[in-house]
Write a protein that holds these residues in place. Structure first.
Motif, PDB file in Angstrom:
ATOM      1  N   GLY A  67      40.208  29.767  38.342  1.00  0.00           N
ATOM      2  CA  GLY A  67      39.246  29.629  36.729  1.00  0.00           C
ATOM      3  C   GLY A  67      38.473  31.749  36.505  1.00  0.00           C
ATOM      4  N   VAL A  68      38.999  32.665  37.712  1.00  0.00           N
ATOM      5  CA  VAL A  68      38.417  34.005  36.769  1.00  0.00           C
ATOM      6  C   VAL A  68      39.596  35.064  36.649  1.00  0.00           C
ATOM      7  CG1 VAL A  68      36.880  35.596  37.636  1.00  0.00           C
ATOM      8  CG2 VAL A  68      36.681  33.415  38.285  1.00  0.00           C
ATOM      9  N   PRO A  69      40.162  35.669  35.938  1.00  0.00           N
ATOM     10  CA  PRO A  69      41.127  36.216  35.250  1.00  0.00           C
ATOM     11  C   PRO A  69      40.313  37.641  35.454  1.00  0.00           C
ATOM     12  CG  PRO A  69      39.412  35.648  33.188  1.00  0.00           C
ATOM     13  CD  PRO A  69      39.158  35.349  33.904  1.00  0.00           C
ATOM     14  N   ASN A  70      41.002  37.974  35.397  1.00  0.00           N
ATOM     15  CA  ASN A  70      40.948  39.593  35.992  1.00  0.00           C
ATOM     16  C   ASN A  70      40.231  40.220  36.851  1.00  0.00           C
ATOM     17  OD1 ASN A  70      42.807  40.357  33.444  1.00  0.00           O
ATOM     18  ND2 ASN A  70      41.554  39.590  32.456  1.00  0.00           N
ATOM     19  N   LEU A  71      40.082  39.258  38.474  1.00  0.00           N
ATOM     20  CA  LEU A  71      39.468  38.846  39.529  1.00  0.00           C
ATOM     21  C   LEU A  71      39.658  40.811  40.075  1.00  0.00           C
ATOM     22  CD1 LEU A  71      37.183  37.758  40.661  1.00  0.00           C
ATOM     23  CD2 LEU A  71      39.025  36.703  42.687  1.00  0.00           C
ATOM     24  N   PRO A  72      39.124  41.553  40.441  1.00  0.00           N
ATOM     25  CA  PRO A  72      38.751  42.975  40.923  1.00  0.00           C
ATOM     26  C   PRO A  72      39.789  42.857  42.468  1.00  0.00           C
ATOM     27  CG  PRO A  72      37.285  43.417  40.212  1.00  0.00           C
ATOM     28  CD  PRO A  72      37.500  41.819  39.814  1.00  0.00           C
ATOM     29  N   LEU A  73      40.706  43.645  42.832  1.00  0.00           N
ATOM     30  CA  LEU A  73      41.859  42.793  43.959  1.00  0.00           C
ATOM     31  C   LEU A  73      40.510  42.964  45.030  1.00  0.00           C
ATOM     32  CD1 LEU A  73      44.458  42.951  45.866  1.00  0.00           C
ATOM     33  CD2 LEU A  73      44.276  46.165  45.733  1.00  0.00           C
ATOM     34  N   TRP A  74      39.333  44.268  45.192  1.00  0.00           N
ATOM     35  CA  TRP A  74      38.900  44.146  46.421  1.00  0.00           C
ATOM     36  C   TRP A  74      38.064  42.839  46.987  1.00  0.00           C
ATOM     37  CZ3 TRP A  74      33.701  43.532  47.034  1.00  0.00           C
ATOM     38  CH2 TRP A  74      33.514  44.207  45.857  1.00  0.00           C
ATOM     39  N   LEU A  75      37.700  42.110  45.589  1.00  0.00           N
ATOM     40  CA  LEU A  75      36.739  41.137  45.461  1.00  0.00           C
ATOM     41  C   LEU A  75      37.511  39.924  45.590  1.00  0.00           C
ATOM     42  CD1 LEU A  75      34.057  39.764  44.935  1.00  0.00           C
ATOM     43  CD2 LEU A  75      34.301  40.023  42.748  1.00  0.00           C
ATOM     44  N   ASP A  76      38.630  39.968  45.352  1.00  0.00           N
ATOM     45  CA  ASP A  76      39.846  38.692  45.406  1.00  0.00           C
ATOM     46  C   ASP A  76      39.946  38.495  46.657  1.00  0.00           C
ATOM     47  OD1 ASP A  76      41.707  36.644  45.017  1.00  0.00           O
ATOM     48  OD2 ASP A  76      43.358  38.290  44.033  1.00  0.00           O
TER      49      ASP A  76
END
Length: 299
Positions: free
Chosen positions: A146-155
């Motif tokens: 659902g979410v593109p380009n999710l930052p690594l830390w937040l992912d």
């Protein structure tokens, strides 16, 4: 996790071993490890492939399908129906053989989520930590659907939050204990700007995982306005594919957020819940997917 040495796979069969004086050449064939495909279950968005019989009524599968509504509800996020393929190996040995052959660049880990240009895939073996492993990896799948380009830390912070069994509000005892130990020794302070600069697998540490989880827990489990702040960020990423960094938005929205995060961690007891991950530093190293920006997080 045991030895980090790559496992060599395949059975070489020399067709002319011992007959060099008779034959001028020798053909060698390699038996390729196969992906689980004997059994297949389709449960909503999840497509589960296994090399052993798995009941569709297994309570762990109910938890994984329910995780979709947990992620969607907690984050107020639309999750699309792109299939998440889960490949379950009966034994650790079969799993390692397949992963070593198919993804030789990856370290040895209990499980992986890998996003490619063509799909969302989870690989794992049926071991003592399978429920924890799959909660983490399938959470990645739902997020990436659902979410593109999710930052690594937040992912990773979100996956750490959702790997905790349902009903515990994301309390991760081992992360709380690690962060509190560093706080007592004065060897760590929150630094969201630094987390946002992490883009490579080799850069992230166990402490980074713990801090990423802490920020997510801070947003989701303290004040309603903070939860709405994170939800708004994710909705913008989903709608536009881009957003200013959370650190930039947070600095404009809430003062002294680092101090408030420290206060939040101090208020948490590492013994509030029974769940406590036993993963090592190696287990926490994320890996970018072979052809896309995916993550392979184990665990």
């Amino acid at each position: 996790m045991g030895s980090a040495n790559r496992i060599m796979i395949g059975l070489a069969v020399g067709l002319c071993a011992g007959y060099a004086s008779t034959f001028s050449g020798c053909a060698t064939f390699t038996r390729q490890p196969t992906i689980p495909g004997r059994n297949k279950l389709e449960l909503d968005q999840l497509v589960i492939h296994s090399d052993f019989q798995l009941s569709r009524y297994h309570r762990m599968l109910d938890e994984l399908t329910g995780l979709r509504s947990d992620v969607s509800g907690k984050l107020d996020l639309t999750i699309f129906d792109e299939p998440i393929h889960i490949y379950l190996f009966r034994t650790d040995r079969r799993y390692k053989k397949f992963m070593s052959h198919s993804f030789p660049e990856l370290p040895q880990r209990r499980a992986f989520f890998i996003e490619t240009d063509t799909g969302l895939n989870v690989y794992a073996h049926w071991g003592n930590h399978i429920a924890e492993d799959l909660r983490h990896e399938v959470a990645h799948g739902y997020l990436h659907s659902g979410v593109p380009n999710l930052p690594l830390w937040l992912d990773e912070g979100l996956a750490e939050y959702f790997e905790v069994p349902r009903g515990h509000q994301g309390y991760h005892a081992s992360h709380i204990e690690l962060l509190r130990d560093h706080m007592r020794q004065q060897t760590w302070r929150p630094d969201l700007n630094r987390l946002e600069r992490l883009t490579m697998a080799s850069e992230i540490s166990l402490l980074d995982y713990a801090e990423s989880w802490a920020w997510v827990h801070f947003f989701l489990e303290t004040e309603r306005s903070r939860k709405e702040f994170l939800q708004g960020y994710l909705k913008r990423l989903q709608a536009e594919g881009w957003s200013p960094a959370i650190s930039t938005l947070l600095a404009e929205w809430e003062e002294s957020s680092n101090e408030r995060l420290l206060d939040h961690i101090s208020s948490l007891s590492p013994h509030s819940v029974n769940f406590s991950s036993d993963r090592s530093v190696e287990d926490y190293l994320p890996v970018v997917g072979p052809t896309s920006h995916g993550s392979a997080s184990a665990e």
